[in-house]
Design a protein around this motif. Structure first.
Motif, PDB file in Angstrom:
ATOM      1  N   LEU A 147      20.362 -12.886  16.170  1.00 43.80           N
ATOM      2  CA  LEU A 147      20.383 -13.144  14.734  1.00 43.80           C
ATOM      3  C   LEU A 147      19.466 -14.312  14.406  1.00 43.80           C
ATOM      4  N   PRO A 148      18.868 -14.317  13.201  1.00 38.66           N
ATOM      5  CA  PRO A 148      18.103 -15.506  12.787  1.00 38.66           C
ATOM      6  C   PRO A 148      19.060 -16.684  12.579  1.00 38.66           C
ATOM      7  N   SER A 149      19.354 -17.375  13.679  1.00 37.01           N
ATOM      8  CA  SER A 149      20.390 -18.406  13.634  1.00 37.01           C
ATOM      9  C   SER A 149      19.943 -19.666  12.907  1.00 37.01           C
ATOM     10  N   LEU A 150      18.644 -19.910  12.811  1.00 37.83           N
ATOM     11  CA  LEU A 150      18.139 -21.100  12.125  1.00 37.83           C
ATOM     12  C   LEU A 150      17.077 -20.666  11.121  1.00 37.83           C
ATOM     13  N   VAL A 151      17.308 -21.000   9.843  1.00 38.75           N
ATOM     14  CA  VAL A 151      16.415 -20.577   8.765  1.00 38.75           C
ATOM     15  C   VAL A 151      16.031 -21.802   7.941  1.00 38.75           C
ATOM     16  N   ALA A 152      14.730 -21.956   7.708  1.00 36.66           N
ATOM     17  CA  ALA A 152      14.215 -23.036   6.857  1.00 36.66           C
ATOM     18  C   ALA A 152      13.443 -22.408   5.700  1.00 36.66           C
ATOM     19  N   HIS A 153      13.651 -22.941   4.505  1.00 36.70           N
ATOM     20  CA  HIS A 153      13.027 -22.349   3.318  1.00 36.70           C
ATOM     21  C   HIS A 153      12.737 -23.457   2.304  1.00 36.70           C
ATOM     22  N   SER A 154      11.522 -23.458   1.789  1.00 37.58           N
ATOM     23  CA  SER A 154      11.126 -24.395   0.734  1.00 37.58           C
ATOM     24  C   SER A 154      10.467 -23.612  -0.392  1.00 37.58           C
ATOM     25  N   ARG A 155      10.726 -24.037  -1.610  1.00 37.63           N
ATOM     26  CA  ARG A 155      10.235 -23.316  -2.779  1.00 37.63           C
ATOM     27  C   ARG A 155       9.799 -24.296  -3.852  1.00 37.63           C
ATOM     28  N   TYR A 156       8.655 -23.997  -4.474  1.00 38.46           N
ATOM     29  CA  TYR A 156       8.151 -24.802  -5.596  1.00 38.46           C
ATOM     30  C   TYR A 156       7.685 -23.850  -6.686  1.00 38.46           C
ATOM     31  N   GLU A 157       8.061 -24.150  -7.908  1.00 39.79           N
ATOM     32  CA  GLU A 157       7.653 -23.320  -9.034  1.00 39.79           C
ATOM     33  C   GLU A 157       7.437 -24.200 -10.258  1.00 39.79           C
ATOM     34  N   ARG A 158       6.372 -23.896 -10.991  1.00 42.62           N
ATOM     35  CA  ARG A 158       6.054 -24.668 -12.198  1.00 42.62           C
ATOM     36  C   ARG A 158       5.477 -23.719 -13.245  1.00 42.62           C
ATOM     37  N   ARG A 159       5.764 -24.011 -14.503  1.00 43.15           N
ATOM     38  CA  ARG A 159       5.254 -23.168 -15.570  1.00 43.15           C
ATOM     39  C   ARG A 159       4.496 -24.009 -16.587  1.00 43.15           C
ATOM     40  N   PHE A 160       3.477 -23.366 -17.209  1.00 40.88           N
ATOM     41  CA  PHE A 160       2.634 -24.010 -18.216  1.00 40.88           C
ATOM     42  C   PHE A 160       2.545 -23.085 -19.430  1.00 40.88           C
ATOM     43  N   PHE A 161       2.178 -23.662 -20.556  1.00 40.33           N
ATOM     44  CA  PHE A 161       2.015 -22.903 -21.795  1.00 40.33           C
ATOM     45  C   PHE A 161       0.625 -23.200 -22.367  1.00 40.33           C
ATOM     46  N   PRO A 162      -0.409 -22.530 -21.838  1.00 39.13           N
ATOM     47  CA  PRO A 162      -1.781 -22.810 -22.304  1.00 39.13           C
ATOM     48  C   PRO A 162      -1.975 -22.351 -23.745  1.00 39.13           C
ATOM     49  N   GLN A 163      -2.485 -23.238 -24.569  1.00 36.80           N
ATOM     50  CA  GLN A 163      -2.626 -22.922 -25.990  1.00 36.80           C
ATOM     51  C   GLN A 163      -3.730 -21.905 -26.238  1.00 36.80           C
ATOM     52  N   ARG A 164      -4.855 -21.993 -25.540  1.00 37.81           N
ATOM     53  CA  ARG A 164      -5.962 -21.071 -25.778  1.00 37.81           C
ATOM     54  C   ARG A 164      -5.626 -19.670 -25.288  1.00 37.81           C
ATOM     55  N   LEU A 165      -5.025 -19.590 -24.118  1.00 35.58           N
ATOM     56  CA  LEU A 165      -4.691 -18.283 -23.549  1.00 35.58           C
ATOM     57  C   LEU A 165      -3.428 -17.709 -24.166  1.00 35.58           C
ATOM     58  N   GLY A 166      -2.492 -18.575 -24.529  1.00 35.21           N
ATOM     59  CA  GLY A 166      -1.216 -18.123 -25.056  1.00 35.21           C
ATOM     60  C   GLY A 166      -0.294 -17.677 -23.932  1.00 35.21           C
ATOM     61  N   GLY A 167       0.943 -17.427 -24.273  1.00 33.14           N
ATOM     62  CA  GLY A 167       1.901 -16.962 -23.283  1.00 33.14           C
ATOM     63  C   GLY A 167       2.353 -18.061 -22.339  1.00 33.14           C
ATOM     64  N   GLU A 168       2.808 -17.647 -21.172  1.00 35.05           N
ATOM     65  CA  GLU A 168       3.351 -18.556 -20.175  1.00 35.05           C
ATOM     66  C   GLU A 168       2.675 -18.301 -18.834  1.00 35.05           C
TER      67      GLU A 168
END
Length: 721
Positions: free
Chosen positions: A353-374
């Motif tokens: 079994l995968p007895s040892l698991v390491a996990h890292s996560r990074y997430e960031r969001r922007f709202f560009p005015q010229r392009l619009g949306g997210e």
């Protein structure tokens, strides 16, 4: 001395007396003037002030009533004729036939005294003496927290003692020659006994003992002992003794300024595994760190597979110890975790079994005015390790000890936006790009180093219809349609993270329904769904979701029971109902083309002032890809019913429909009044894959309530006719 001055002196004396004779928490600084009311007030011989007839003295929330009060200034003595009743602002009551207090009111004598502490514990004595302004010594005492209505009534239980000393500063009661009586029948005697009074929240001493009878462990008793370590930490030690086992349980708790810690453990020597030390350790905590980070950890260890089941400490098939650091802000997420798994299943080996698991996560969001949306960008780093050092499909003959170690780096960027079109249509679009890099070791069937770049896009169309009824109810009906495309071909990467796929209403419109990046759906897909929500005028709510997915190709990575097998998925059905009267129902299922469910689950609950009932159902069809050799189907029931004010019954029941056998069944009965709580339970656990030995457990707990660590409940207090 003038009568007015003597009266003022008497009022001060009465105020001091009130504060001196009650528990310490009533002794606040005097801020309000005293008030004396009586039918007659006069002075004798210029030194003695006498108040007679319906005498009542009020001061700072305390109230004293008596028949006659005489204050002798020269002798420095206060004589009070009863019936005397003194009540403080917290509800503590002192009654007596008569009282004599000296000057300063630190010493004195009360005849026919009766104390009621915190509206719970009653102490009746022939006489009571005050000493040093701190101690109240009662002679020939009867102590109980049971409601006694008449002079000839016998309480359910009482403690008789030749002497009881109440230390109001330490908030303790000390008994000499203590005799416990049940229905006035002596059952236990101790030469010395110390108990906390009801005003004390944390006191060292024994807690409620419990009796347990088990077919595995025999008849045993648990006697917990509580040790406070200051105001913010404590330890509870619980010896558990039976003919089969000698066990010491320990629980440690500590509250920090920015977090808390709880540790549960036990150490055992028993005849089930002679000569071996058995035990477990569970520790969990949560701490706030700098810059908005939080630290969570949950550590779990057990000495052998059967220990938790034998002693009924936890119902777990696998132990997962993890440490996680997280920071969540409005536009960013950072999370890192390390997890260690330990399997308790007889059919699994920790080496593979995968007895040892390491996990890292990074997430960031922007709202560009010229392009619009997210715009969202993210990164993931994942690695899992098996202790076996043999290759999968390698030269070894026994594949059960094969091991594969995987590390993955994933980068993701996505853009999404929505628009409102004529006729109330809502349109949405999204673009995705995933970049993954894998390092695989000890797997001859996979490439050792793999890189892949995966693009994706989706177009979405919704048409919501809202309606408000004349009675105030509201309804929403929303059909939705999504076209999705994911490019590229799947690389030869082992599916270690995506071995189980759940298809539900949360990922109906996802481009990939695999839980991790080692598998992604490829090609074109079409998802359609219908959502209905209603909120009734009476406060009840109901909801229903219907959905299905079509693929342009068959993906063999989807198992039969996933609901996504083949080019056309199962029908997704999900619904729920809640009512203010306490009824709630939720259900979810995957219905295939033949009209059979591949997966289904449901839960119904009804809760009100008298009952708390719940029933559940789970169905998982046979699926070799998910290591399920036979169909699993189970009914479950749990609930409690309050028969009347003092009696409450409970039950639990779990039935395996596939094997047509009971998995576990239990019954419980509780009797509770203002002065006693009795709990009786019986639980039968039948043999299964996670329960190595069938067992029957009987539990009995008797608590005499009314003391500091076991307060009585006014809701259960009996009334006198």
């Amino acid at each position: 001395m003038r009568p007015a001055a003597l009266a003022r002196l008497l009022l001060t004396a009465l105020a001091l007396a009130a504060l001196a004779t009650l528990p310490a928490r009533a002794q606040d600084d005097a801020t309000e003037p005293a008030l004396l009311v009586a039918d007659r007030v006069f002075v004798e011989d210029r030194e003695r002030l006498v108040a007679t007839g319906n005498v009542e003295a009020l001061h700072d929330g305390a109230r004293l009533t008596a028949t006659r009060i005489v204050y002798d200034q020269q002798a420095g003595r206060l004589d009070i004729e009863g019936p005397l009743r003194l009540t403080d602002a917290q509800g503590n009551i002192l009654t007596a036939e008569a009282a004599e207090l000296d000057e300063g009111f630190r010493n004195g004598l009360l005849r026919g005294a009766r104390m009621v502490l915190d509206e719970q514990l009653q102490l009746a004595a022939v006489e009571a003496r005050r000493a040093e302004g701190r101690y109240t010594q009662l002679s020939r005492v009867a102590v109980t927290s049971c409601q006694v209505c008449g002079p000839g009534e016998v309480p359910l239980w009482q403690i008789r003692a030749s002497r009881v000393v109440h230390d109001q500063e330490a908030q303790q009661l000390y008994f000499d020659n203590a005799q416990l009586r049940v229905l006035d029948i002596p059952v236990f005697w101790l030469p010395r006994l110390r108990l906390p009074d009801p005003t004390l929240d944390r006191a060292p001493g024994f807690l409620i003992p419990s009796v347990r009878s088990s077919t595995l462990l025999g008849f045993g008793i648990k006697t917990p002992y509580f040790v406070p370590l200051g105001d913010h930490q404590d330890v509870t030690l619980t010896p558990y003794i039976s003919p089969v086992t000698k066990t010491l349980e320990a629980r440690y708790r500590r509250a920090f300024a920015y977090g808390d810690l709880v540790v549960d453990s036990a150490l055992t020597r028993d005849t089930l595994l002679p000569g071996e030390a058995r035990g477990y350790l569970f520790a969990e905590g949560r701490f706030g760190l700098r810059d908005g980070y939080t630290l969570d950890f949950d550590l779990e260890y057990v000495s052998d597979e059967a220990y938790l089941n034998d002693y009924d400490y936890a119902d777990k098939e696998r132990l997962d110890s993890n440490v996680t650091v997280t920071r969540v802000r409005r536009d960013s997420l950072i999370q890192s975790a390390i997890t260690r798994y330990q399997s308790l299943r007889a059919s699994e080996q920790d080496e593979t079994l995968p007895s040892l698991v390491a996990h890292s996560r990074y997430e960031r969001r922007f709202f560009p005015q010229r392009l619009g949306g997210e715009l969202r960008v993210g990164a993931q780093v994942h690695a899992h390790y098996r202790t076996s050092d043999l290759d999968i499909d390698g030269p070894d003959e026994d594949s059960i000890v094969d091991g594969r170690d995987v590390a993955r780096l994933g980068l993701e960027a996505s853009w999404r936006d929505r628009w409102t079109l004529p006729l109330g249509l809502r349109a949405g679009a999204s673009l995705h790009l995933w970049a993954d890099r894998y390092a695989i070791r000890q797997d001859a069937a996979s490439e050792s180093d793999v890189s892949q770049l995966t693009p994706g896009a989706a177009l979405e169309l919704r048409w919501p219809f809202a309606r408000r009824g004349a009675g105030g109810g509201r309804s929403l009906l929303e059909p939705v349609l999504q076209y999705g495309w994911v490019g590229g071909d799947r690389s030869r990467v082992a599916a270690d993270e995506s071995t189980r796929v759940e298809f539900d209403e949360a990922n109906l419109l996802s481009l990939s329904r695999f839980p991790a990046g080692d598998r992604r759906e490829r090609g074109e897909s079409l998802a359609a769904g219908l959502r209905w929500l209603h909120e009734g005028a009476g406060g009840w709510t109901a909801g229903l979701t219907l959905g299905r997915v079509w693929h342009d190709r068959d993906d063999p990575a989807f198992s039969r029971s996933s609901g996504l097998y083949g080019e056309t998925s199962d029908w997704l059905l999900a619904g729920g109902f809640t009512h203010p009267l306490g009824l709630s129902i939720s259900a979810r299922g995957l219905l295939d083309g033949a009209g059979d469910f591949d997966k289904a689950e449901g839960r119904a609950a009804w809760s009100n002032a008298r009952m708390d009932l719940g029933a559940s159902y789970v169905l998982l069809v046979q699926d070799a890809a998910e290591e399920r050799d036979e169909t699993q189907s189970e009914w479950g029931f749990d609930g409690s019913y309050r028969v009347n004010r003092h009696w409450t019954s409970s039950a639990e029941w779990r039935y395996d429909l596939a094997d047509q056998r009971l998995d576990r069944a239990g019954l419980g009965l509780q009797y509770r009044t203002e002065c006693i709580q009795v709990d009786f339970t019986v639980l039968r656990k039948f043999a299964s894959s996670t329960n190595l030995e069938p067992s029957t457990d009987f539990g009995l707990t008797v608590a005499l309530t009314g003391f500091g660590t076991s307060e009585s409940d006014k809701e259960y207090r009996r009334t006198c006719n």
